[in-house]
Design a protein around this motif. Structure first.
Motif, PDB file in Angstrom:
ATOM      1  N   VAL A   1      30.733  54.727  44.477  1.00 31.68           N
ATOM      2  CA  VAL A   1      31.766  54.525  45.493  1.00 31.68           C
ATOM      3  C   VAL A   1      32.904  55.520  45.256  1.00 31.68           C
ATOM      4  O   VAL A   1      33.224  55.850  44.113  1.00 31.68           O
ATOM      5  CB  VAL A   1      32.307  53.080  45.438  1.00 31.68           C
ATOM      6  CG1 VAL A   1      33.406  52.869  46.473  1.00 31.68           C
ATOM      7  CG2 VAL A   1      31.171  52.088  45.669  1.00 31.68           C
ATOM      8  N   ARG A   2      33.510  55.970  46.340  1.00 29.65           N
ATOM      9  CA  ARG A   2      34.582  56.963  46.255  1.00 29.65           C
ATOM     10  C   ARG A   2      35.893  56.285  45.834  1.00 29.65           C
ATOM     11  O   ARG A   2      36.719  55.901  46.670  1.00 29.65           O
ATOM     12  CB  ARG A   2      34.739  57.684  47.589  1.00 29.65           C
ATOM     13  CG  ARG A   2      33.522  58.565  47.936  1.00 29.65           C
ATOM     14  CD  ARG A   2      33.740  59.292  49.266  1.00 29.65           C
ATOM     15  NE  ARG A   2      34.941  60.116  49.224  1.00 29.65           N
ATOM     16  CZ  ARG A   2      34.992  61.343  48.721  1.00 29.65           C
ATOM     17  NH1 ARG A   2      33.904  61.900  48.187  1.00 29.65           N
ATOM     18  NH2 ARG A   2      36.112  62.037  48.745  1.00 29.65           N
ATOM     19  N   VAL A   3      36.045  56.109  44.526  1.00 33.53           N
ATOM     20  CA  VAL A   3      37.268  55.567  43.927  1.00 33.53           C
ATOM     21  C   VAL A   3      37.702  56.510  42.809  1.00 33.53           C
ATOM     22  O   VAL A   3      36.897  57.312  42.325  1.00 33.53           O
ATOM     23  CB  VAL A   3      37.031  54.150  43.350  1.00 33.53           C
ATOM     24  CG1 VAL A   3      36.703  53.162  44.458  1.00 33.53           C
ATOM     25  CG2 VAL A   3      35.932  54.160  42.292  1.00 33.53           C
ATOM     26  N   PRO A   4      38.965  56.444  42.371  1.00 33.88           N
ATOM     27  CA  PRO A   4      39.377  57.285  41.238  1.00 33.88           C
ATOM     28  C   PRO A   4      38.584  56.926  39.988  1.00 33.88           C
ATOM     29  O   PRO A   4      38.360  55.744  39.712  1.00 33.88           O
ATOM     30  CB  PRO A   4      40.863  56.934  41.066  1.00 33.88           C
ATOM     31  CG  PRO A   4      41.287  56.361  42.378  1.00 33.88           C
ATOM     32  CD  PRO A   4      40.085  55.660  42.919  1.00 33.88           C
TER      33      PRO A   4
ATOM     34  N   GLU B   1      31.347  53.462  52.624  1.00 34.06           N
ATOM     35  CA  GLU B   1      31.876  53.054  51.320  1.00 34.06           C
ATOM     36  C   GLU B   1      32.030  51.543  51.234  1.00 34.06           C
ATOM     37  O   GLU B   1      31.792  50.945  50.179  1.00 34.06           O
ATOM     38  CB  GLU B   1      33.222  53.737  51.063  1.00 34.06           C
ATOM     39  CG  GLU B   1      33.132  55.248  50.930  1.00 34.06           C
ATOM     40  CD  GLU B   1      32.108  55.662  49.883  1.00 34.06           C
ATOM     41  OE1 GLU B   1      32.310  55.379  48.686  1.00 34.06           O
ATOM     42  OE2 GLU B   1      31.088  56.263  50.270  1.00 34.06           O
ATOM     43  N   VAL B   2      32.425  50.910  52.319  1.00 32.90           N
ATOM     44  CA  VAL B   2      32.512  49.443  52.352  1.00 32.90           C
ATOM     45  C   VAL B   2      31.127  48.838  52.088  1.00 32.90           C
ATOM     46  O   VAL B   2      30.994  47.865  51.336  1.00 32.90           O
ATOM     47  CB  VAL B   2      33.077  48.959  53.709  1.00 32.90           C
ATOM     48  CG1 VAL B   2      32.896  47.455  53.862  1.00 32.90           C
ATOM     49  CG2 VAL B   2      34.550  49.327  53.826  1.00 32.90           C
ATOM     50  N   VAL B   3      30.114  49.425  52.695  1.00 34.38           N
ATOM     51  CA  VAL B   3      28.738  48.958  52.477  1.00 34.38           C
ATOM     52  C   VAL B   3      28.327  49.164  51.027  1.00 34.38           C
ATOM     53  O   VAL B   3      27.751  48.278  50.384  1.00 34.38           O
ATOM     54  CB  VAL B   3      27.765  49.693  53.425  1.00 34.38           C
ATOM     55  CG1 VAL B   3      26.313  49.428  53.019  1.00 34.38           C
ATOM     56  CG2 VAL B   3      27.995  49.263  54.871  1.00 34.38           C
TER      57      VAL B   3
ATOM     58  N   ALA C   1      27.382  46.613  45.725  1.00 34.63           N
ATOM     59  CA  ALA C   1      27.729  46.492  44.307  1.00 34.63           C
ATOM     60  C   ALA C   1      28.369  45.139  44.015  1.00 34.63           C
ATOM     61  O   ALA C   1      28.775  44.869  42.874  1.00 34.63           O
ATOM     62  CB  ALA C   1      28.672  47.611  43.891  1.00 34.63           C
ATOM     63  N   GLY C   2      28.491  44.295  45.042  1.00 35.11           N
ATOM     64  CA  GLY C   2      29.018  42.951  44.858  1.00 35.11           C
ATOM     65  C   GLY C   2      30.522  42.838  44.936  1.00 35.11           C
ATOM     66  O   GLY C   2      31.086  41.833  44.507  1.00 35.11           O
ATOM     67  N   VAL C   3      31.201  43.859  45.490  1.00 39.97           N
ATOM     68  CA  VAL C   3      32.665  43.880  45.505  1.00 39.97           C
ATOM     69  C   VAL C   3      33.189  44.051  46.929  1.00 39.97           C
ATOM     70  O   VAL C   3      32.645  44.835  47.710  1.00 39.97           O
ATOM     71  CB  VAL C   3      33.202  45.031  44.625  1.00 39.97           C
ATOM     72  CG1 VAL C   3      34.731  45.090  44.692  1.00 39.97           C
ATOM     73  CG2 VAL C   3      32.745  44.875  43.186  1.00 39.97           C
ATOM     74  N   ILE C   4      34.256  43.306  47.246  1.00 36.39           N
ATOM     75  CA  ILE C   4      34.993  43.489  48.494  1.00 36.39           C
ATOM     76  C   ILE C   4      36.421  43.853  48.122  1.00 36.39           C
ATOM     77  O   ILE C   4      37.029  43.210  47.268  1.00 36.39           O
ATOM     78  CB  ILE C   4      34.979  42.204  49.342  1.00 36.39           C
ATOM     79  CG1 ILE C   4      33.550  41.892  49.802  1.00 36.39           C
ATOM     80  CG2 ILE C   4      35.897  42.338  50.558  1.00 36.39           C
ATOM     81  CD1 ILE C   4      33.407  40.553  50.499  1.00 36.39           C
ATOM     82  N   HIS C   5      36.952  44.891  48.744  1.00 38.14           N
ATOM     83  CA  HIS C   5      38.306  45.352  48.408  1.00 38.14           C
ATOM     84  C   HIS C   5      39.331  44.238  48.592  1.00 38.14           C
ATOM     85  O   HIS C   5      40.131  43.948  47.705  1.00 38.14           O
ATOM     86  CB  HIS C   5      38.674  46.564  49.267  1.00 38.14           C
ATOM     87  CG  HIS C   5      39.940  47.235  48.872  1.00 38.14           C
ATOM     88  ND1 HIS C   5      41.186  46.688  49.140  1.00 38.14           N
ATOM     89  CD2 HIS C   5      40.185  48.407  48.225  1.00 38.14           C
ATOM     90  CE1 HIS C   5      42.125  47.485  48.665  1.00 38.14           C
ATOM     91  NE2 HIS C   5      41.552  48.541  48.113  1.00 38.14           N
ATOM     92  N   GLY C   6      39.338  43.618  49.759  1.00 41.96           N
ATOM     93  CA  GLY C   6      40.221  42.492  50.005  1.00 41.96           C
ATOM     94  C   GLY C   6      41.568  42.841  50.603  1.00 41.96           C
ATOM     95  O   GLY C   6      42.276  41.969  51.102  1.00 41.96           O
ATOM     96  N   ASP C   7      41.952  44.113  50.557  1.00 45.38           N
ATOM     97  CA  ASP C   7      43.248  44.523  51.114  1.00 45.38           C
ATOM     98  C   ASP C   7      43.160  45.956  51.622  1.00 45.38           C
ATOM     99  O   ASP C   7      44.118  46.715  51.550  1.00 45.38           O
ATOM    100  CB  ASP C   7      44.339  44.401  50.047  1.00 45.38           C
ATOM    101  CG  ASP C   7      45.751  44.504  50.614  1.00 45.38           C
ATOM    102  OD1 ASP C   7      45.955  44.100  51.770  1.00 45.38           O
ATOM    103  OD2 ASP C   7      46.641  44.998  49.895  1.00 45.38           O
ATOM    104  N   LEU C   8      42.012  46.326  52.153  1.00 44.05           N
ATOM    105  CA  LEU C   8      41.765  47.709  52.544  1.00 44.05           C
ATOM    106  C   LEU C   8      42.509  48.059  53.827  1.00 44.05           C
ATOM    107  O   LEU C   8      42.455  47.323  54.813  1.00 44.05           O
ATOM    108  CB  LEU C   8      40.265  47.936  52.739  1.00 44.05           C
ATOM    109  CG  LEU C   8      39.805  49.382  52.924  1.00 44.05           C
ATOM    110  CD1 LEU C   8      40.114  50.202  51.681  1.00 44.05           C
ATOM    111  CD2 LEU C   8      38.305  49.424  53.219  1.00 44.05           C
TER     112      LEU C   8
END
Length: 280
Positions: free
Chosen positions: A106-109, A155-157, A162-169
């Motif tokens: 996923v495109r994260v730092p 990226e959301v998909v 991966a079992g994660v939702i950002h929650g505040d995107l």
């Protein structure tokens, strides 16, 4: 500049060499540009609970696990030690999510280290090598909006797989790097399989993307990626990079997921407003 007290400890440990400047001050943390040897990185300094404007809402913390049973009991009782452990768990949630998502592509730092409430990570840069701007600070053409929206839905998909939702995107926590959008700020990330609010949070994340990019590409406003993605995930068919249509047809006899989620959110907002009136 003078190094903040929380970063002086990292300098003493040899984890960073110097502080270049403060990059931003947010609701849960301050971010600084720092030098680590030959590299420039970002240092996210988490604020103490009483200094944060963002509260650890039950929506986000539901079903977060603490391995140490003593810590879990203290947190449940609300003791001073328990509050300290709850704070540590809140901070480490972003670290855990970043490592998990980076490993999933996923495109994260890229995270580098976590020490004494400070997260060291990759500095997301633009074409000039400067700190990348937030989406909210940029204008887009119709074509650019469609392209970035498509990237971020992917990226959301990938996150959900991966079992994660950002929650505040939203446009406020996505940076536009030289090679495209990068998602940041994940202390409120939730476990997709272990949180009852997960469907609503996913819908809200996707709706935020639709609303923002829909300002520049109005065709996006009619899309229904949220229900489509969640229905595929719930049925075990969602995989990264799969083609999506942006359409969702309600099946006869099936629950109107979007409608139910809207009603839940409306009820939550009404209750929050009622409690605020009572406390005023």
């Amino acid at each position: 500049m003078k190094s903040p007290a929380r970063l002086q400890a990292l300098i003493a440990e040899g984890l960073i060499d110097s502080v270049v400047r403060r990059l931003k001050s947010g609701k849960e943390a301050d971010v600084y540009v720092v030098r680590c040897g030959d590299e420039t990185r970002a240092a996210k300094v988490y604020k103490e609970a009483h200094k944060r404007s963002f509260r650890q809402a039950v929506d986000y913390t539901e079903n977060r696990k603490v391995r140490n049973s003593r810590h879990a009991r203290a947190m449940a009782k609300g003791t001073a030690f328990g509050r300290q452990q709850q704070e540590a768990a809140w901070q480490s949630a972003e670290v855990d999510a970043l490592y998990r998502l980076a490993a999933a592509g996923v495109r994260v730092p890229q995270p580098n280290n976590f020490h004494e409430g400070v997260l060291l990570m990759e500095l997301v840069a633009d074409h000039q090598g400067d700190a990348a701007p937030r989406l909210n600070d940029l204008p887009f053409s119709d074509a650019e909006a469609l392209q970035h929206h498509d990237t971020l839905i992917g990226e959301v998909v990938r996150m959900l797989c991966a079992g994660v939702i950002h929650g505040d995107l939203s446009e406020f926590n996505i940076l536009l790097a030289a090679d495209g959008p990068v998602i940041i700020d994940l202390p409120q990330a939730v476990d997709a399989a272990g949180n009852n609010h997960a469907p609503r949070m996913l819908m809200r994340d996707v709706d935020n993307l639709r609303s923002f990019f829909g300002r520049y590409a109005p065709a996006l406003l009619a899309t229904q990626y949220g229900p489509e993605i969640w229905s595929l995930y719930a049925s075990g068919r969602l995989v990264p990079d799969m083609p999506l249509t942006g359409r969702y047809e309600h099946q006869a006899g099936a629950v109107d997921l979007s409608g139910v989620l809207r009603e839940i959110e409306d009820a939550r907002l009404e209750e929050a407003a009622r409690l605020e009136r009572m406390s005023a």
